[in-house]
Design a protein around this motif. Sequence first.
Motif, PDB file in Angstrom:
ATOM      1  N   GLY A 136    -115.824 -12.407  43.447  1.00 40.52           N
ATOM      2  CA  GLY A 136    -116.013 -13.486  43.010  1.00 40.52           C
ATOM      3  C   GLY A 136    -115.270 -13.803  41.625  1.00 40.52           C
ATOM      4  N   VAL A 137    -115.305 -12.633  40.647  1.00 39.34           N
ATOM      5  CA  VAL A 137    -114.802 -12.822  39.308  1.00 39.34           C
ATOM      6  C   VAL A 137    -113.309 -12.617  39.213  1.00 39.34           C
ATOM      7  CG1 VAL A 137    -116.894 -12.565  38.233  1.00 39.34           C
ATOM      8  CG2 VAL A 137    -115.452 -10.680  38.730  1.00 39.34           C
ATOM      9  N   THR A 138    -112.768 -11.948  40.460  1.00 45.29           N
ATOM     10  CA  THR A 138    -111.513 -11.446  40.565  1.00 45.29           C
ATOM     11  C   THR A 138    -110.610 -12.682  41.463  1.00 45.29           C
ATOM     12  OG1 THR A 138    -112.040 -10.189  42.383  1.00 45.29           O
ATOM     13  CG2 THR A 138    -111.685  -9.171  40.039  1.00 45.29           C
ATOM     14  N   ALA A 139    -111.122 -13.565  41.775  1.00 47.95           N
ATOM     15  CA  ALA A 139    -110.505 -14.694  42.384  1.00 47.95           C
ATOM     16  C   ALA A 139    -109.479 -15.417  41.506  1.00 47.95           C
ATOM     17  CB  ALA A 139    -111.491 -15.869  43.092  1.00 47.95           C
ATOM     18  N   GLU A 140    -108.516 -15.916  42.222  1.00 50.24           N
ATOM     19  CA  GLU A 140    -107.648 -16.737  41.563  1.00 50.24           C
ATOM     20  C   GLU A 140    -108.100 -17.767  40.846  1.00 50.24           C
ATOM     21  OE1 GLU A 140    -104.685 -14.379  41.545  1.00 50.24           O
ATOM     22  OE2 GLU A 140    -104.088 -16.386  41.089  1.00 50.24           O
ATOM     23  N   TRP A 141    -107.922 -17.841  39.447  1.00 52.24           N
ATOM     24  CA  TRP A 141    -108.071 -18.878  38.661  1.00 52.24           C
ATOM     25  C   TRP A 141    -107.265 -19.982  38.625  1.00 52.24           C
ATOM     26  CZ3 TRP A 141    -113.366 -18.790  37.331  1.00 52.24           C
ATOM     27  CH2 TRP A 141    -113.878 -17.430  37.406  1.00 52.24           C
ATOM     28  N   THR A 142    -107.518 -21.129  38.841  1.00 52.84           N
ATOM     29  CA  THR A 142    -106.406 -22.158  38.900  1.00 52.84           C
ATOM     30  C   THR A 142    -105.869 -22.749  37.338  1.00 52.84           C
ATOM     31  OG1 THR A 142    -108.184 -23.743  39.140  1.00 52.84           O
ATOM     32  CG2 THR A 142    -106.813 -23.046  41.189  1.00 52.84           C
ATOM     33  N   GLU A 143    -106.857 -23.019  36.544  1.00 54.19           N
ATOM     34  CA  GLU A 143    -106.510 -23.558  35.647  1.00 54.19           C
ATOM     35  C   GLU A 143    -107.011 -22.613  34.208  1.00 54.19           C
ATOM     36  OE1 GLU A 143    -104.010 -26.745  35.497  1.00 54.19           O
ATOM     37  OE2 GLU A 143    -105.208 -26.425  33.818  1.00 54.19           O
ATOM     38  N   PRO A 144    -106.387 -21.853  33.867  1.00 53.92           N
ATOM     39  CA  PRO A 144    -106.839 -21.036  32.631  1.00 53.92           C
ATOM     40  C   PRO A 144    -106.610 -21.842  31.565  1.00 53.92           C
ATOM     41  CG  PRO A 144    -104.635 -20.063  33.405  1.00 53.92           C
ATOM     42  CD  PRO A 144    -105.081 -21.176  34.210  1.00 53.92           C
ATOM     43  N   GLY A 145    -107.706 -21.704  30.376  1.00 54.40           N
ATOM     44  CA  GLY A 145    -107.576 -22.239  29.134  1.00 54.40           C
ATOM     45  C   GLY A 145    -108.680 -23.387  29.039  1.00 54.40           C
ATOM     46  N   GLY A 146    -109.246 -23.804  29.959  1.00 53.11           N
ATOM     47  CA  GLY A 146    -110.522 -24.552  29.905  1.00 53.11           C
ATOM     48  C   GLY A 146    -110.222 -25.960  28.962  1.00 53.11           C
ATOM     49  N   LEU A 147    -111.115 -25.916  28.041  1.00 55.92           N
ATOM     50  CA  LEU A 147    -110.924 -26.999  26.813  1.00 55.92           C
ATOM     51  C   LEU A 147    -110.506 -26.325  25.533  1.00 55.92           C
ATOM     52  CD1 LEU A 147    -114.416 -28.467  27.745  1.00 55.92           C
ATOM     53  CD2 LEU A 147    -112.348 -29.611  28.156  1.00 55.92           C
ATOM     54  N   VAL A 148    -109.655 -25.462  25.730  1.00 53.73           N
ATOM     55  CA  VAL A 148    -109.256 -24.888  24.398  1.00 53.73           C
ATOM     56  C   VAL A 148    -108.209 -26.063  23.625  1.00 53.73           C
ATOM     57  CG1 VAL A 148    -107.905 -23.007  23.460  1.00 53.73           C
ATOM     58  CG2 VAL A 148    -109.010 -22.672  25.398  1.00 53.73           C
ATOM     59  N   SER A 149    -107.361 -26.661  24.318  1.00 51.26           N
ATOM     60  CA  SER A 149    -106.659 -27.401  23.437  1.00 51.26           C
ATOM     61  C   SER A 149    -107.117 -28.664  23.034  1.00 51.26           C
ATOM     62  CB  SER A 149    -105.351 -28.027  24.345  1.00 51.26           C
ATOM     63  OG  SER A 149    -105.829 -28.258  25.692  1.00 51.26           O
ATOM     64  N   GLU A 150    -108.124 -29.329  23.893  1.00 52.12           N
ATOM     65  CA  GLU A 150    -109.060 -30.233  23.265  1.00 52.12           C
ATOM     66  C   GLU A 150    -109.927 -30.019  21.980  1.00 52.12           C
ATOM     67  OE1 GLU A 150    -108.270 -29.428  26.328  1.00 52.12           O
ATOM     68  OE2 GLU A 150    -108.481 -31.030  27.877  1.00 52.12           O
ATOM     69  N   ALA A 151    -110.363 -28.666  22.171  1.00 48.32           N
ATOM     70  CA  ALA A 151    -111.574 -28.138  21.118  1.00 48.32           C
ATOM     71  C   ALA A 151    -110.652 -28.234  19.913  1.00 48.32           C
ATOM     72  CB  ALA A 151    -112.204 -27.022  21.656  1.00 48.32           C
ATOM     73  N   ARG A 152    -109.478 -27.538  19.906  1.00 51.27           N
ATOM     74  CA  ARG A 152    -108.650 -27.347  18.642  1.00 51.27           C
ATOM     75  C   ARG A 152    -108.196 -28.485  18.062  1.00 51.27           C
ATOM     76  NH1 ARG A 152    -107.745 -21.524  17.618  1.00 51.27           N
ATOM     77  NH2 ARG A 152    -108.757 -20.236  19.153  1.00 51.27           N
ATOM     78  N   ALA A 153    -107.810 -29.551  18.859  1.00 46.89           N
ATOM     79  CA  ALA A 153    -107.016 -30.448  18.436  1.00 46.89           C
ATOM     80  C   ALA A 153    -108.044 -31.590  17.406  1.00 46.89           C
ATOM     81  CB  ALA A 153    -106.827 -31.340  19.671  1.00 46.89           C
ATOM     82  N   SER A 154    -109.396 -31.677  17.710  1.00 41.49           N
ATOM     83  CA  SER A 154    -110.221 -32.542  17.125  1.00 41.49           C
ATOM     84  C   SER A 154    -110.969 -31.692  15.826  1.00 41.49           C
ATOM     85  CB  SER A 154    -110.935 -33.211  17.862  1.00 41.49           C
ATOM     86  OG  SER A 154    -110.629 -33.570  18.919  1.00 41.49           O
ATOM     87  N   LEU A 155    -110.491 -30.665  15.455  1.00 39.60           N
ATOM     88  CA  LEU A 155    -111.330 -29.676  14.502  1.00 39.60           C
ATOM     89  C   LEU A 155    -111.715 -30.376  13.132  1.00 39.60           C
ATOM     90  CD1 LEU A 155    -110.256 -25.935  14.943  1.00 39.60           C
ATOM     91  CD2 LEU A 155    -112.396 -27.181  15.564  1.00 39.60           C
ATOM     92  N   ASP A 156    -110.641 -31.182  12.796  1.00 36.79           N
ATOM     93  CA  ASP A 156    -110.673 -31.804  11.489  1.00 36.79           C
ATOM     94  C   ASP A 156    -111.932 -32.925  11.358  1.00 36.79           C
ATOM     95  OD1 ASP A 156    -107.597 -33.760  11.593  1.00 36.79           O
ATOM     96  OD2 ASP A 156    -108.999 -33.051  13.109  1.00 36.79           O
TER      97      ASP A 156
END
Lengths: 98, 218
Positions: free
Chosen positions: B20-40
């Motif tokens: 299961g864990v070595t399957a092909e992940w389609t979208e690496p990154g998850g919510l990183v960009s959204e999380a870091r965009a609204s930090l202030d």
Amino acid sequence: MSPDPYLLAGAALFAIGLRGLLAHRNLLRCLLAINVMGSGVFLVFIAIGARGPLPDPVPQAMVLTGIVVSVCATGLGLALAERLQELTGRAELGEDDP
Amino acid sequence: MRRHISSVVAFVVFAVLAWGVTAEWTEPGGLVSEARASLDRAGARNPVTAVLLSYRGYDTLLEVGVLLLAIASVWSLRRVPSTEPHGAERPLLGALLELILPLVVVAGGYLLWIGSDLPGGAFQGGALIAGGLVLARLRGAYEPRDGVWLRLGLVAGLLVFVGVAAGTLAAGGRLLEYPEGRASSLILLIEGAAVVSIALTLGAMYLGGRPDRGSDEP
């Protein structure tokens, strides 16, 4: 850094803990085995969050929450084991050993 | 027999998980960009603290509730009668504690304060101080007593968190939607109360049961 070794290590920890949980009767060992399983789950979470160029904070926050909850569960499990020891003189599961 | 079956089961589980864990992940990154965009707007520069106390503040509120639930359950299971202080048997521990306990308190406070910018926060600082409480208990220097102050400390984190949540609702926003510019101060307020609760809860859980009432209680 490819996270694959950590994903496999997390899966292995989970399986090792599961084996310990199923094989032991002593409650303390079962609690330790559950903690090992939890560590495996946390490792998989962190490894999943490390896939992209920047680390993903959401799985890390979930793991922090999970650590606190597992500490509470372990504390409650230990209190239950102590209570069982007080009531029955042993902190073990069952009496049959197939 | 039971051990062999459990080993086979564990190996099968490992094989399934590894597949299961070595399957092909389609979208690496998850919510990183959204999380870091609204930090202030979230009120913290550390993304993990922002997730814990801003984006997913409700989960952290429930987590503080779980801490209280756990200590209440432990207290309902056993009574632990108070013992005479036995610190005289452990002189080395006493000498170590004289050096370490002040450092533990300072380090715990530092972890709490730095959590908004760097890895840290209420849980980390609280856990460290709880470790200090456990050491002090081993020495006999910390004897928790079931009284008003301990109970107040145990519930303080949840009370303040629920109070802030109710305040955000009363101010017309959604649950735990911090007002503009107040996010970092509210986060510090919540974390300050939570660190007291976390340290006292974990320290009391080490006891394994409900301690005796203090001498000032009837």
